[in-house]
Design a protein around this motif. Structure first.
Motif, mmCIF file in Angstrom:
data_model
loop_
_atom_site.group_PDB
_atom_site.id
_atom_site.type_symbol
_atom_site.label_atom_id
_atom_site.label_comp_id
_atom_site.label_asym_id
_atom_site.label_seq_id
_atom_site.Cartn_x
_atom_site.Cartn_y
_atom_site.Cartn_z
ATOM 1 N N PRO A 104 0.816 -1.214 0.000
ATOM 2 C CA PRO A 104 0.000 0.000 0.000
ATOM 3 C C PRO A 104 0.849 1.262 0.000
ATOM 4 C CG PRO A 104 -0.322 -1.265 2.012
ATOM 5 C CD PRO A 104 0.609 -2.028 1.184
ATOM 6 N N TRP A 105 2.091 1.147 0.460
ATOM 7 C CA TRP A 105 2.936 2.319 0.563
ATOM 8 C C TRP A 105 3.789 2.476 -0.671
ATOM 9 C CZ3 TRP A 105 2.501 5.606 4.509
ATOM 10 C CH2 TRP A 105 1.876 5.141 5.667
ATOM 11 N N GLU A 106 3.970 3.738 -1.074
ATOM 12 C CA GLU A 106 5.009 3.970 -2.063
ATOM 13 C C GLU A 106 6.015 4.890 -1.404
ATOM 14 O OE1 GLU A 106 3.769 4.751 -5.991
ATOM 15 O OE2 GLU A 106 5.521 6.019 -6.331
ATOM 16 N N GLY A 107 7.020 4.298 -0.838
ATOM 17 C CA GLY A 107 7.962 5.093 -0.063
ATOM 18 C C GLY A 107 7.290 5.523 1.224
ATOM 19 N N ASP A 108 6.957 6.751 1.306
ATOM 20 C CA ASP A 108 6.380 7.273 2.540
ATOM 21 C C ASP A 108 4.923 7.661 2.404
ATOM 22 O OD1 ASP A 108 8.540 9.240 4.695
ATOM 23 O OD2 ASP A 108 7.982 7.139 4.648
ATOM 24 N N VAL A 109 4.375 7.479 1.257
ATOM 25 C CA VAL A 109 3.020 7.966 0.995
ATOM 26 C C VAL A 109 2.109 6.777 0.769
ATOM 27 C CG1 VAL A 109 1.643 9.419 -0.489
ATOM 28 C CG2 VAL A 109 4.022 10.006 -0.065
ATOM 29 N N LEU A 110 0.959 6.786 1.392
ATOM 30 C CA LEU A 110 0.000 5.701 1.265
ATOM 31 C C LEU A 110 -0.772 5.938 -0.022
ATOM 32 C CD1 LEU A 110 -0.900 3.340 2.962
ATOM 33 C CD2 LEU A 110 -2.543 4.805 4.049
ATOM 34 N N LEU A 111 -0.565 5.078 -0.995
ATOM 35 C CA LEU A 111 -1.169 5.339 -2.297
ATOM 36 C C LEU A 111 -2.118 4.252 -2.763
ATOM 37 C CD1 LEU A 111 1.522 6.802 -4.659
ATOM 38 C CD2 LEU A 111 -0.364 7.931 -3.575
ATOM 39 N N ASN A 112 -1.788 3.007 -2.501
ATOM 40 C CA ASN A 112 -2.556 1.922 -3.092
ATOM 41 C C ASN A 112 -3.601 1.466 -2.098
ATOM 42 O OD1 ASN A 112 -3.541 -0.278 -4.340
ATOM 43 N ND2 ASN A 112 -1.557 -1.200 -4.805
ATOM 44 N N PHE A 113 -4.809 1.954 -2.255
ATOM 45 C CA PHE A 113 -5.816 1.664 -1.239
ATOM 46 C C PHE A 113 -6.477 0.314 -1.414
ATOM 47 C CE2 PHE A 113 -5.660 5.084 1.546
ATOM 48 C CZ PHE A 113 -5.103 6.125 0.829
ATOM 49 N N ASP A 114 -6.415 -0.249 -2.601
ATOM 50 C CA ASP A 114 -6.895 -1.634 -2.719
ATOM 51 C C ASP A 114 -6.046 -2.543 -1.859
ATOM 52 O OD1 ASP A 114 -7.572 -1.192 -6.224
ATOM 53 O OD2 ASP A 114 -8.884 -1.032 -4.472
ATOM 54 N N ALA A 115 -4.727 -2.335 -1.955
ATOM 55 C CA ALA A 115 -3.836 -3.149 -1.136
ATOM 56 C C ALA A 115 -4.070 -2.858 0.343
ATOM 57 C CB ALA A 115 -2.382 -2.862 -1.510
ATOM 58 N N MET A 116 -4.322 -1.599 0.669
ATOM 59 C CA MET A 116 -4.570 -1.230 2.064
ATOM 60 C C MET A 116 -5.797 -1.945 2.577
ATOM 61 S SD MET A 116 -3.250 0.882 4.270
ATOM 62 C CE MET A 116 -3.524 -0.076 5.685
ATOM 63 N N GLU A 117 -6.813 -1.973 1.738
ATOM 64 C CA GLU A 117 -8.039 -2.638 2.163
ATOM 65 C C GLU A 117 -7.800 -4.113 2.411
ATOM 66 O OE1 GLU A 117 -11.181 -1.947 -0.570
ATOM 67 O OE2 GLU A 117 -12.398 -3.550 0.306
ATOM 68 N N ASN A 118 -7.067 -4.742 1.493
ATOM 69 C CA ASN A 118 -6.782 -6.168 1.680
ATOM 70 C C ASN A 118 -5.952 -6.406 2.920
ATOM 71 O OD1 ASN A 118 -8.135 -7.223 -0.524
ATOM 72 N ND2 ASN A 118 -6.484 -6.629 -1.904
ATOM 73 N N ALA A 119 -5.009 -5.499 3.171
ATOM 74 C CA ALA A 119 -4.180 -5.675 4.360
ATOM 75 C C ALA A 119 -5.019 -5.573 5.622
ATOM 76 C CB ALA A 119 -3.066 -4.629 4.362
ATOM 77 N N LEU A 120 -5.910 -4.578 5.656
ATOM 78 C CA LEU A 120 -6.746 -4.435 6.839
ATOM 79 C C LEU A 120 -7.687 -5.623 6.983
ATOM 80 C CD1 LEU A 120 -7.528 -0.641 6.698
ATOM 81 C CD2 LEU A 120 -6.109 -1.844 8.337
ATOM 82 N N ASP A 121 -8.188 -6.095 5.839
ATOM 83 C CA ASP A 121 -9.020 -7.300 5.895
ATOM 84 C C ASP A 121 -8.277 -8.431 6.576
ATOM 85 O OD1 ASP A 121 -10.784 -7.108 2.702
ATOM 86 O OD2 ASP A 121 -11.146 -6.220 4.670
ATOM 87 N N TYR A 122 -7.059 -8.614 6.124
ATOM 88 C CA TYR A 122 -6.265 -9.697 6.711
ATOM 89 C C TYR A 122 -6.130 -9.489 8.202
ATOM 90 C CZ TYR A 122 -2.242 -12.191 8.274
ATOM 91 O OH TYR A 122 -1.410 -12.971 8.996
ATOM 92 N N ALA A 123 -5.839 -8.231 8.592
ATOM 93 C CA ALA A 123 -5.631 -7.971 10.011
ATOM 94 C C ALA A 123 -6.870 -8.346 10.804
ATOM 95 C CB ALA A 123 -5.280 -6.503 10.218
ATOM 96 N N PHE A 124 -8.018 -7.940 10.303
ATOM 97 C CA PHE A 124 -9.232 -8.208 11.070
ATOM 98 C C PHE A 124 -9.591 -9.686 11.052
ATOM 99 C CE2 PHE A 124 -9.203 -4.017 11.807
ATOM 100 C CZ PHE A 124 -9.609 -3.169 10.794
ATOM 101 N N VAL A 125 -9.335 -10.340 9.926
ATOM 102 C CA VAL A 125 -9.612 -11.778 9.881
ATOM 103 C C VAL A 125 -8.722 -12.497 10.878
ATOM 104 C CG1 VAL A 125 -9.269 -13.798 8.450
ATOM 105 C CG2 VAL A 125 -10.516 -11.867 7.556
ATOM 106 N N ARG A 126 -7.502 -12.079 10.924
ATOM 107 C CA ARG A 126 -6.544 -12.709 11.830
ATOM 108 C C ARG A 126 -6.948 -12.534 13.271
ATOM 109 N NH1 ARG A 126 -3.450 -15.095 13.835
ATOM 110 N NH2 ARG A 126 -1.210 -15.355 13.712
ATOM 111 N N LEU A 127 -7.516 -11.359 13.555
ATOM 112 C CA LEU A 127 -7.936 -11.144 14.924
ATOM 113 C C LEU A 127 -9.240 -11.855 15.216
ATOM 114 C CD1 LEU A 127 -7.057 -7.390 15.299
ATOM 115 C CD2 LEU A 127 -5.940 -9.312 16.363
ATOM 116 N N GLY A 128 -9.800 -12.453 14.178
ATOM 117 C CA GLY A 128 -10.982 -13.261 14.405
ATOM 118 C C GLY A 128 -12.266 -12.467 14.541
#
Lengths: 727, 163
Positions: free
Chosen positions: A94-118
């Motif tokens: 989701p990051w390009e260097g220091d700037v958050l740019l790719n929000f599809d990837a961000m969404e998937n990452a957060l999905d993973y986080a929440f799934v992992r937390l059950g």
């Protein structure tokens, strides 16, 4: 460099497969307003509930990959990408260097986080505390807020700066009181390094500075250096391997110029190097056994014999044919009829011009047959008979036309024969001379060894210096401004000049006399820089002969004295810097020696100009920031210098920072020890977790209603967050 | 140690296919239920991954507009000097965006390091522009191809313009 290593050789680690772990159970947190802490880092995503002691941490990479074997689409996160080799190339962060740019990837990452937390409730029902970069662009913040509020329906959201949180964790106030520490936070992140002064517990973000150089750039720089040094390396070095090398072998030098000066000495460079051994494959040479070798040799001999037999047979056939021809023609000659015309006709039918031609052919055939017969048993040539030239001595007047023609022919033949005889005699003489010379040299060698050796050596040196001179001349000619090149141009100009022949003479009709004298053509040797190859070869041949003689007889002249080894000798420094392995040494050629790179890469933090980044280094930035504060504030800041972030674990950083700060502060100001975060990678998360459990957390968070009213860009101003677009 | 890895939920119903799921499939969470997501949420079209350059350009624009606004506010309060002072202080403190905190270019004189070895480099090769440490390194430079020399220069950030 300090510890003595018995073996300097390190092996590149093999990548390991990720493991499968079940998700957390959500029960303790269900319908509890426990804050959810997400440290959104450029390299790692750390997440967890604020009551846990430590977060889940995983590389922040998503790969959406369609597997070819079973045609499955996969969504993999973090470490799991190692499980599938094709997924690595599809990884997106989701990051390009220091700037958050790719929000599809961000969404998937957060999905993973929440799934992992059950989490299995409808929407996230916990207040969320997330990190963002120092003064992050509003675009990133707006879209993240939108994601969180609208997609995941969080009740409230707060942003904070990760390094300040880490500082908070390490300087926690007594419980109940507000955070009021002072200090200078130096935060090392993946794609940047930032310095934030903190006064009274509040980050003075307007005076903070960010250097666009971090781990990502350091890894790329190391990789580039390795590729330049080992341009013909057998395997490809990946970024992951480069980052492994960066983490394990690179360190900060307290005094970089001093380190360089010590490395100048090849012995020190060898001592300081680290050898990385890459995996290599030994080629399998099929070794033929003894029997096979014998069998192959026999087969070859048989083939040779067969060929010989074939050759002999064809020779026999030719011989037979020649004999037949000879017989036929002799019969023809004997059966020559009296009638001249008939005879002529017959001759012409056979293809001969006249009697003499027929006689000649017959004679040739006879000679051939005799020679062939003689060759078969013993294979020796006859002595060449001397053909006779009877007509040469007869004066012209006595002969008729035919006779004259014959005489001319015979004269030519005699001349040719004489010339050949002369050449043969000269060759023999030469051979005798050479043998005599060789014998003389041997005598000299045996009698007076030293003189002979000295003479040969002198000759060798003379030739070597001639070769060097030639090389120098060639180099000089290629340089446009050298004296040799200018002389050459003068020659060309004078050749092409119109005044080669003076005006008076030209009027009188004289022409340019270039070329009449043989010496004139020598000028082309000077003009044409490339026409010296034949001379070169000759010199090389001579050199080789002399060297072989010396090598054979002179015990003190070794292979190292030969011209070849002297020219290819590399200085001790270069061979310490990049040791050269033999041609066939496969293990050796798969090695990387790291000597100067170990400090060079870390030095770029302090002067990014070394790598082409036009930015001030860490030392200069610190100086600039401190200059904007008053003396009293400066004193408070430098009493507590705090370093955090993953890359702060490089050895030597604390000494280096101390050495950088001390000279720029007044001597009486007390410079505290450079404090290292207790756990550089996880402290930010831990600081956030402990902050989230305080009451202050709820005061600074942006609730869903406030989001609806203000939009995603506004946040509340507080000591740990950014202040751009803050209320 | 926090456990690493992802969920075990399998993507494919085992009864329909005959293959055992690979490690990757087990690690994939594509088909996991995600009840926490709002099904009514329509993705903002604005969310297409923007170029870094455009984002930074937007920031710069925004900053400029802000600055203009503040200046206008200050001008309109020109009569009351105390308020002006307060505004000034606030203005200075608040305008810190992503671009404003970027470190300035270096003003210190640059140290010359050898492009090949990394040691100190008192000399520069006039033909290629590479810096080198001593004459043995110069021998090496003489035998470099032009593309290799350009690579070394690019590592330093010097990109020679080729016409």
């Amino acid at each position: 460099m300090d510890e003595a290593e018995t073996s300097n050789i390190f092996y590149v680690p093999a990548p390991s497969l990720p493991s499968i772990t079940p998700p957390d159970s959500y029960d303790p947190f269900r319908s509890q307003p426990v804050p959810l802490i997400i440290d959104n880092g450029s390299s790692n995503l750390r997440f967890g509930f604020s009551t846990s002691t430590s977060p889940h941490s995983s590389p922040n990479v998503i790969a959406k990959y369609k597997e070819r074997k079973f045609n499955q689409s996969l969504l993999l996160f973090g470490d799991a990408i190692d499980a599938e080799s094709g997924a690595k190339s599809q990884g997106k962060t989701p990051w390009e260097g220091d700037v958050l740019l790719n929000f599809d990837a961000m969404e998937n990452a957060l999905d993973y986080a929440f799934v992992r937390l059950g989490i299995d409730a409808e929407g996230i029902e916990h207040p969320v505390l997330m990190t963002e970069r120092l003064c992050s662009p509003l675009h990133s913040r707006a879209l993240t807020s939108e994601l969180m509020f609208e997609q995941y329906s969080v009740p409230s959201l707060t942003y904070c700066v990760d390094s300040v949180m880490s500082f908070y964790h390490n300087n926690k106030p007594a419980s109940g009181s507000t955070f009021g520490a002072d200090g200078l936070v130096v935060s090392f992140n993946t794609a940047s390094t930032s310095v934030i002064p903190i006064l009274n517990g509040k980050g003075v973000l307007s005076h903070a500075k960010r250097i666009p150089w971090g781990t990502q750039q350091s890894t790329e720089y190391l990789l580039k250096l390795i590729q330049l040094k080992y341009s013909s390396f057998p395997t490809r070095v990946t970024s992951a391997q480069a980052s492994w090398m960066l983490h394990n072998f690179c360190s900060f030098a307290t005094d970089y110029p001093a380190v360089l000066r010590s490395l100048k000495i090849p012995a020190n460079m060898r001592a300081a190097e680290r050898i990385i051994q890459f995996p290599f494959a030994i080629p399998v040479i099929e070794e033929k056994t003894e029997e096979e070798l014998i069998r192959i040799a026999e087969k070859r001999k048989e083939q040779g014999k067969k060929l010989q037999e074939l050759a002999a047979k064809s020779r026999m056939e030719k011989l037979a044919k020649k004999e037949n021809d000879l017989q036929y023609l002799t019969n023809l000659r004997e059966g020559k009829s009296e009638n001249k015309r008939e005879w002529m006709n017959t001759l012409q039918v056979e293809g001969f011009d006249d009697d003499a031609a027929l006689d000649e052919t017959i004679k040739k055939l006879e000679v051939d047959v005799k020679r062939a017969r003689k060759k078969d048993p013993d294979g020796q040539d006859d002595a060449i008979e001397e053909p006779s030239f009877p007509l040469i001595d007869v004066p012209d007047a006595d002969l008729d036309e035919e006779g004259i023609k014959e005489k001319k022919k015979q004269k030519l033949m005699k001349a040719g024969f004489d010339a050949r005889a002369r050449a043969r005699r000269e060759k023999e003489k030469e051979r005798e001379e050479k043998e005599a010379e060789g014998r003389r040299e041997e005598e000299e060698r045996e009698n007076n060894f030293d003189d002979w050796a000295a003479r040969l050596r002198r000759e060798q040196e003379a030739i070597m210096s001639k070769i060097k001179e030639r090389g120098r001349r060639k180099a000089a000619l290629s340089d446009r401004k050298s004296a040799a090149a200018q002389a050459r141009m003068k020659n060309i100009a004078s050749l092409a000049a119109d005044e080669r022949v003076s005006k008076k003479k030209r009027k009188a009709g004289a022409e340019d006399m270039f070329g009449a004298d043989d010496e004139d053509w020598q000028i082309y040797r000077k003009l044409n820089a490339a026409a010296v190859s034949s001379d070169e070869e000759e010199e090389f041949n001579q050199l080789r002969i002399i060297e072989s003689k010396l090598l054979l007889h002179d015990p003190t002249f070794t292979a190292q004295h030969t011209h070849a080894s002297i020219t290819s000798q590399r200085s001790a420094l270069i061979s310490a810097f990049r040791p050269q392995y033999e041609e066939g040494d496969i293990e050796g050629s798969a090695r990387i020696h790291l000597n100067t790179e170990r400090w060079r890469v870390c030095e770029t933090y302090f002067s990014p100009g070394m790598a082409g980044v036009d930015s001030a280094g860490l030392g200069e930035v610190l100086q600039g920031i401190l200059a904007r504060f008053s003396e009293a504030e400066k004193a408070r800041l430098v009493k507590n210098v705090f370093i955090t972030g993953g890359p702060s674990q490089f050895p030597g950083l604390q000494e280096r920072l101390h050495g950088t700060l001390r000279p720029i502060l007044p001597p009486e100001m007390h410079l505290g020890d450079i404090v290292h975060a207790a756990d550089p990678s996880l402290d930010a998360w831990k600081g956030m977790a402990s902050f989230a459990n305080t009451d202050e957390f709820h005061q600074v968070s942006v609730t869903a209603e406030e989001y609806q009213e203000w939009g995603g860009e506004r946040i509340k101003r507080w000591w740990g967050g950014n202040c751009n677009s803050a209320v | 140690m926090p456990p690493k890895g992802t969920t075990k939920k399998r993507a494919v119903n085992d009864g329909s296919t005959t293959h055992t799921p690979t490690l990757a499939e087990q690690l994939s969470y594509l088909h996991n239920p995600r009840p926490f997501k709002n099904p009514n949420y329509i993705k903002n079209a604005n969310r297409r991954t923007k170029n870094l350059k455009t984002v930074l350009g937007q920031e710069r624009e925004r900053e400029r507009v802000e600055r203009e606004r503040r200046r206008q506010e200050r001008d309109s309060h020109a009569m009351d000097i105390y308020e002006v002072k307060k505004e000034l202080v606030d203005a200075n403190e608040e305008i810190s965006t992503y671009l404003s905190i970027e470190a300035p270019p270096s003003v210190l004189p640059q140290r010359h390091y050898c492009d090949i070895t990394g040691l100190e480099a008192p000399y520069t090769d006039p033909r290629t522009g590479l810096r080198y440490h001593d004459k043995s390194v110069y021998e090496l430079i003489k035998n470099l191809s032009p593309s290799a020399a350009k690579d070394y220069l690019a590592a330093r950030g010097v990109n020679p313009v080729v016409r």
